[in-house]
Design a protein around this motif. Structure first.
Motif, PDB file in Angstrom:
ATOM      1  N   PRO A 213       1.039  -1.288  -0.163  1.00 16.46           N
ATOM      2  CA  PRO A 213      -0.118   0.182   0.069  1.00 16.46           C
ATOM      3  C   PRO A 213       0.827   1.398   0.044  1.00 16.46           C
ATOM      4  O   PRO A 213       0.555   2.404  -0.685  1.00 16.46           O
ATOM      5  CB  PRO A 213      -0.888  -0.035   1.274  1.00 16.46           C
ATOM      6  CG  PRO A 213      -0.625  -1.477   1.667  1.00 16.46           C
ATOM      7  CD  PRO A 213       0.388  -2.061   0.860  1.00 16.46           C
ATOM      8  N   GLN A 214       2.028   1.193   0.759  1.00 10.22           N
ATOM      9  CA  GLN A 214       2.819   2.526   0.714  1.00 10.22           C
ATOM     10  C   GLN A 214       3.352   2.802  -0.623  1.00 10.22           C
ATOM     11  O   GLN A 214       3.536   3.893  -1.016  1.00 10.22           O
ATOM     12  CB  GLN A 214       3.748   2.044   1.756  1.00 10.22           C
ATOM     13  CG  GLN A 214       3.461   2.156   3.214  1.00 10.22           C
ATOM     14  CD  GLN A 214       4.485   2.013   4.319  1.00 10.22           C
ATOM     15  OE1 GLN A 214       5.761   1.752   3.673  1.00 10.22           O
ATOM     16  NE2 GLN A 214       4.512   2.369   5.321  1.00 10.22           N
ATOM     17  N   ALA A 215       3.651   1.731  -1.351  1.00 14.66           N
ATOM     18  CA  ALA A 215       4.246   2.077  -2.706  1.00 14.66           C
ATOM     19  C   ALA A 215       3.158   2.258  -3.695  1.00 14.66           C
ATOM     20  O   ALA A 215       3.233   2.466  -4.904  1.00 14.66           O
ATOM     21  CB  ALA A 215       5.234   0.605  -3.382  1.00 14.66           C
ATOM     22  N   GLY A 216       1.865   1.952  -3.369  1.00 15.22           N
ATOM     23  CA  GLY A 216       0.673   2.482  -4.331  1.00 15.22           C
ATOM     24  C   GLY A 216       0.472   1.361  -5.329  1.00 15.22           C
ATOM     25  O   GLY A 216       0.096   1.560  -6.333  1.00 15.22           O
ATOM     26  N   GLY A 217       0.696   0.058  -5.052  1.00 15.64           N
ATOM     27  CA  GLY A 217       0.854  -1.020  -6.098  1.00 15.64           C
ATOM     28  C   GLY A 217       1.470  -2.244  -5.747  1.00 15.64           C
ATOM     29  O   GLY A 217       1.935  -2.294  -4.442  1.00 15.64           O
ATOM     30  N   THR A 295      -3.224 -10.837  -5.998  1.00 17.29           N
ATOM     31  CA  THR A 295      -3.570  -9.560  -6.625  1.00 17.29           C
ATOM     32  C   THR A 295      -2.379  -9.597  -7.778  1.00 17.29           C
ATOM     33  O   THR A 295      -2.385  -9.368  -8.909  1.00 17.29           O
ATOM     34  CB  THR A 295      -3.746  -8.627  -5.785  1.00 17.29           C
ATOM     35  OG1 THR A 295      -4.807  -8.858  -4.946  1.00 17.29           O
ATOM     36  CG2 THR A 295      -3.973  -7.459  -6.412  1.00 17.29           C
ATOM     37  N   CYS A 296      -1.320  -9.515  -7.003  1.00 16.91           N
ATOM     38  CA  CYS A 296       0.036  -9.234  -7.895  1.00 16.91           C
ATOM     39  C   CYS A 296       0.743 -10.572  -8.719  1.00 16.91           C
ATOM     40  O   CYS A 296       1.607 -10.174  -9.581  1.00 16.91           O
ATOM     41  CB  CYS A 296       1.085  -8.667  -6.875  1.00 16.91           C
ATOM     42  SG  CYS A 296       0.892  -7.093  -6.011  1.00 16.91           S
ATOM     43  N   GLY A 297       0.218 -11.610  -8.572  1.00 12.58           N
ATOM     44  CA  GLY A 297       0.514 -12.697  -9.144  1.00 12.58           C
ATOM     45  C   GLY A 297      -0.182 -12.576 -10.716  1.00 12.58           C
ATOM     46  O   GLY A 297       0.488 -13.170 -11.527  1.00 12.58           O
ATOM     47  N   ASN A 298      -1.297 -11.901 -10.691  1.00 14.84           N
ATOM     48  CA  ASN A 298      -2.022 -11.625 -11.993  1.00 14.84           C
ATOM     49  C   ASN A 298      -1.435 -10.410 -12.594  1.00 14.84           C
ATOM     50  O   ASN A 298      -1.468  -9.432 -11.926  1.00 14.84           O
ATOM     51  CB  ASN A 298      -3.255 -11.327 -11.743  1.00 14.84           C
ATOM     52  CG  ASN A 298      -4.220 -11.466 -13.046  1.00 14.84           C
ATOM     53  OD1 ASN A 298      -3.928 -10.946 -13.948  1.00 14.84           O
ATOM     54  ND2 ASN A 298      -5.509 -11.877 -13.014  1.00 14.84           N
ATOM     55  N   ARG A 303       1.351  -2.371 -11.345  1.00 13.37           N
ATOM     56  CA  ARG A 303       2.109  -1.020 -11.258  1.00 13.37           C
ATOM     57  C   ARG A 303       3.385  -1.481 -10.703  1.00 13.37           C
ATOM     58  O   ARG A 303       3.183  -1.866  -9.784  1.00 13.37           O
ATOM     59  CB  ARG A 303       1.490   0.317 -10.776  1.00 13.37           C
ATOM     60  CG  ARG A 303       0.179   0.653 -11.402  1.00 13.37           C
ATOM     61  CD  ARG A 303      -0.110   1.826 -10.521  1.00 13.37           C
ATOM     62  NE  ARG A 303       0.606   3.063 -10.364  1.00 13.37           N
ATOM     63  CZ  ARG A 303       0.390   3.774  -9.302  1.00 13.37           C
ATOM     64  NH1 ARG A 303      -0.797   3.876  -8.696  1.00 13.37           N
ATOM     65  NH2 ARG A 303       1.401   4.681  -9.044  1.00 13.37           N
ATOM     66  N   THR A 304       4.526  -1.431 -11.365  1.00 11.71           N
ATOM     67  CA  THR A 304       5.729  -1.668 -10.930  1.00 11.71           C
ATOM     68  C   THR A 304       6.852  -0.779 -11.404  1.00 11.71           C
ATOM     69  O   THR A 304       6.822  -0.223 -12.097  1.00 11.71           O
ATOM     70  CB  THR A 304       6.235  -3.210 -10.973  1.00 11.71           C
ATOM     71  OG1 THR A 304       6.427  -3.423 -12.564  1.00 11.71           O
ATOM     72  CG2 THR A 304       5.112  -4.326 -10.782  1.00 11.71           C
ATOM     73  N   ARG A 305       8.069  -0.828 -10.762  1.00  9.69           N
ATOM     74  CA  ARG A 305       9.162  -0.191 -11.138  1.00  9.69           C
ATOM     75  C   ARG A 305      10.278  -1.062 -11.006  1.00  9.69           C
ATOM     76  O   ARG A 305      10.672  -1.833 -10.287  1.00  9.69           O
ATOM     77  CB  ARG A 305       9.465   0.954 -10.016  1.00  9.69           C
ATOM     78  CG  ARG A 305       8.377   2.135  -9.950  1.00  9.69           C
ATOM     79  CD  ARG A 305       8.713   3.062  -8.831  1.00  9.69           C
ATOM     80  NE  ARG A 305      10.053   3.671  -9.233  1.00  9.69           N
ATOM     81  CZ  ARG A 305      10.233   4.790  -9.699  1.00  9.69           C
ATOM     82  NH1 ARG A 305       9.189   5.419 -10.292  1.00  9.69           N
ATOM     83  NH2 ARG A 305      11.606   5.335  -9.697  1.00  9.69           N
TER      84      ARG A 305
END
Length: 663
Positions: A213-217, A295-298, A303-305
């Motif tokens: 959540p702190q990274a916004g994604g 959620t992030c496995g899909n 949103r990633t960096r």
């Protein structure tokens, strides 16, 4: 296993490489049963020739159940791959003879012994490597990756070809690779690295991605041995850990053989625990992703960096960093239990043997290596019913050259014949004299004798050439490679410019940006934020030659202090515009340490050294300009001698400028 034990294990594992390189030991073998010699180490690769039982072959390399051999046939020597189980290795070197099955007796894992064609360039004390592999995790719920044990061999070979000394390679494997140990290793690496050094970091293991959540994604991360209980190492944290190293290194090359996504179709439990097979090879494939968030496995709307983005946000310059990922952020990368990660094994093969100089530049860039490795991944995953090939992702300085090669367009083993020419008796001819570029002439005036150069250490011998095995033509016409398109002078110098250290600021000011033919002379000034040695190379618009304008026979005084403005030409030499009309290109370097250009001394145009604008000439010039004259001498052989010593650095700043000639 302690670090010292790991290093010893690596040395034993690479014993075969030393045996093959020195021409002693068990290099010969016989075919134990009828088999086939293939163009690549794949069951579906093209068959070069059948092998009958009892045939004699020469062993060149043993790699995960396959052996690279050379043999004689009626048409000449032919090289290719055969399954290790089809060979009887001769006794005499147990490290080789005990691997007729391509597997270790203990653990039943394939062992990579070496690859023919590794350049034997002298290791440089200004090169470092950290090799991390996690195939066994503290949490039993994390699927194992058996191939990571092999990746350490492959990564070691990659480090060797980049001239990293054995003593400068650190290993963390399995339970050694805890989060805290990885952080400590990077801290220790930062303490050892000096300004202008090069660093190679290789990670093989699971990657993951989870929502923050702190990274916004979603954030991408590496999974250490204890990562499920004590946390991961995110790209953001890794960028912080690398920040101090990045500020010092000439080039930082980081390779992740992992993936950060479950992919479009999450792998089945069987795929994770036992692996999946396809028809192209025998090794079971396992995905290198550990899911910690549905959620992030899909990959949809994630949103990633990337690591490079994180590093740049902390002040790193993209020119000085290279990051290679095994897969895109929505793909799965794979571990082959018999050969290691697909990304690592094929990057190794291409860096050491198979990559081609696609543009004829005289050097093989990291992007040309990536393209070669991608082709191999595509063939390995061809027609797989479950998965598509994953795509290698290269960011940062894609023009980075890990090592200079001096063979034009080295052909991958068993390349198809591209062109045929008749064998005709050659007629001796005198090579044409090297003509000075039309844009540069030295006025015919009485000039003082060139000053005697100051005594210098023995010249550094350029690195030997890495060559690929070549199959003799069956009969009749000899196969030749298709001609490589000549690079323009600008392109020839551009590759050297791309190897610059962007943290070194060089300013070059032309007195005139356009020179009138027959009237104006080339004049420019150089200023650097660091003390160093100035070198100026010029490519004429004719594209036929590259010229070292400075230093030259009439002026060897190329030392410049930080902030000093050096005006060139100085003394009794001038460069007058003489046409034809067009654009020339001037590369000006300020190197931390002096270069040894004596190898170019056989070609002269007036007081200037010349290098033909062909692949061999460009490779020779590039190798000399990118290597400190002292780095392989006694002056730079100990950690104490290189500490804060710029004379042991290969780094340089550079500027590339166009110079027009007009009527």
């Amino acid at each position: 296993m302690k670090s010292s034990t790991m290093s010893q294990f690596i040395r034993y594992g690479l014993l075969g490489l030393a045996l093959f390189a020195t021409g002693v030991g068990a290099q010969n073998a016989t075919v134990s049963r009828a088999a086939e010699l293939r163009a690549e180490k794949l069951a579906t690769a093209a068959v070069l020739t059948p092998l009958s039982a009892g045939a004699a072959v020469r062993v060149l390399s043993v790699e995960g159940g396959w052996v690279l051999v050379e043999m004689n046939n009626p048409s000449g020597k032919v090289s290719g791959w055969v399954r290790a189980s089809a060979l009887n290795m001769q006794a005499g070197a147990s490290a080789v003879a005990g691997l007729s099955s391509g597997r270790e007796a203990a653990g039943n894992n394939a062992l990579t012994l070496g690859v023919r064609g590794i350049p034997t360039a002298a290791p440089r004390i200004n090169r470092h490597a950290l090799i991390i592999g996690v195939g066994r995790y503290g949490d039993p719920s994390v699927p194992p990756l058996p191939g990571t044990k092999l990746d350490r061999y492959s990564a070691t070979q990659m480090a060797q070809v980049m001239q990293v000394p054995e003593g400068n390679i650190q290993y963390l494997q399995d339970d050694q690779a805890t989060g805290d140990n990885i952080r400590a290793a990077l801290k220790g690496l930062n303490e050892r690295v000096q300004d202008g050094d090069r660093v190679f970091i290789h990670y093989s293991g699971h990657g993951t991605r989870y929502e923050d959540p702190q990274a916004g994604g979603c954030v991408e991360a590496l999974l250490p041995y204890d990562g499920m209980s004590k946390g991961t190492i995110t790209n953001k944290e890794m960028a912080n850990l690398l920040a101090s190293i990045t500020q010092k290194t000439d080039k930082l090359f980081v390779m992740y053989d992992a993936c950060h996504s479950g992919g479009l179709v999450p792998p089945t439990v069987a795929a994770r625990t036992r692996g999946v097979l396809n028809v192209n090879d025998e090794g079971a494939l396992r995905p290198k992703f550990a899911g910690t968030s549905e959620t992030c496995g899909n990959p949809v709307n994630v949103r990633t960096r990337s690591l490079v983005n994180e590093q740049v946000s902390r002040g790193a310059l993209p020119q000085d960093i290279v990051h290679l990922s095994a897969a895109r952020n929505n793909e799965i990368s794979f571990d082959d239990e018999q050969k290691g990660g697909l990304a690592t094994q094929y990057m190794r093969d291409c860096m050491l043997r198979d990559a081609k100089d696609l543009d004829g530049s005289g050097a093989i860039s990291i992007d040309e290596i990536r393209q070669c490795a991608q082709e191999k991944i595509n063939r390995r995953m061809q027609n797989d019913t479950n998965y598509k090939p994953h795509n290698l992702v290269l960011s940062g300085n894609t023009g980075f050259v890990p090592a200079w090669f001096s063979q034009a367009a080295p052909q991958a083993m068993m390349q198809p014949v591209l062109a045929l020419v008749e064998n005709k008796p050659s007629t001796a001819s005198v090579p044409p004299a090297v003509k000075p570029p039309a844009a540069v002439v030295v006025p015919v005036v009485a000039a003082p004798a060139a000053p005697a150069p100051a005594p210098s250490p023995a010249p550094v011998t350029p690195a030997p050439v890495a060559t690929a095995p070549v199959q003799a033509a069956p009969s009749g016409p000899a196969p030749v490679a298709a001609p490589i398109k000549m690079l323009t002078g600008e392109q020839a110098l551009q590759q050297m410019f791309e190897q610059r250290n962007a943290k070194r600021k060089v300013q070059v000011t032309l007195t005139k940006e356009a020179l009138v033919i027959g009237q104006d002379a080339l004049e420019f000034s150089v200023k650097s934020d660091r003390a160093g040695y100035v070198y100026a190379a010029l490519a004429g618009s004719d594209g036929k030659a590259l010229y070292m304008l400075f230093p030259n026979d009439l002026d060897q005084h190329n030392k410049v202090e930080a902030g000093q403005t050096l005006k060139l030409p100085q003394g009794n030499w001038r460069i007058k515009s003489s046409g034809p009309a067009g654009t020339n290109h001037l590369l000006v370097m300020v190197a931390d340490a002096p270069r040894d250009l004596t190898a170019l001394g056989g070609r002269k145009s007036g007081p200037f050294l010349t290098s033909l604008n062909d692949a061999e000439g460009r490779a020779q010039l590039g190798a000399l300009l990118t290597t400190s004259r002292l780095v392989n001498t006694q002056a730079c052989q100990t950690p104490a001698s290189v500490r804060n010593n710029p004379l042991c650095s290969d780094a340089y700043g550079a500027v590339l400028l166009p110079i027009k000639e007009i009527p």
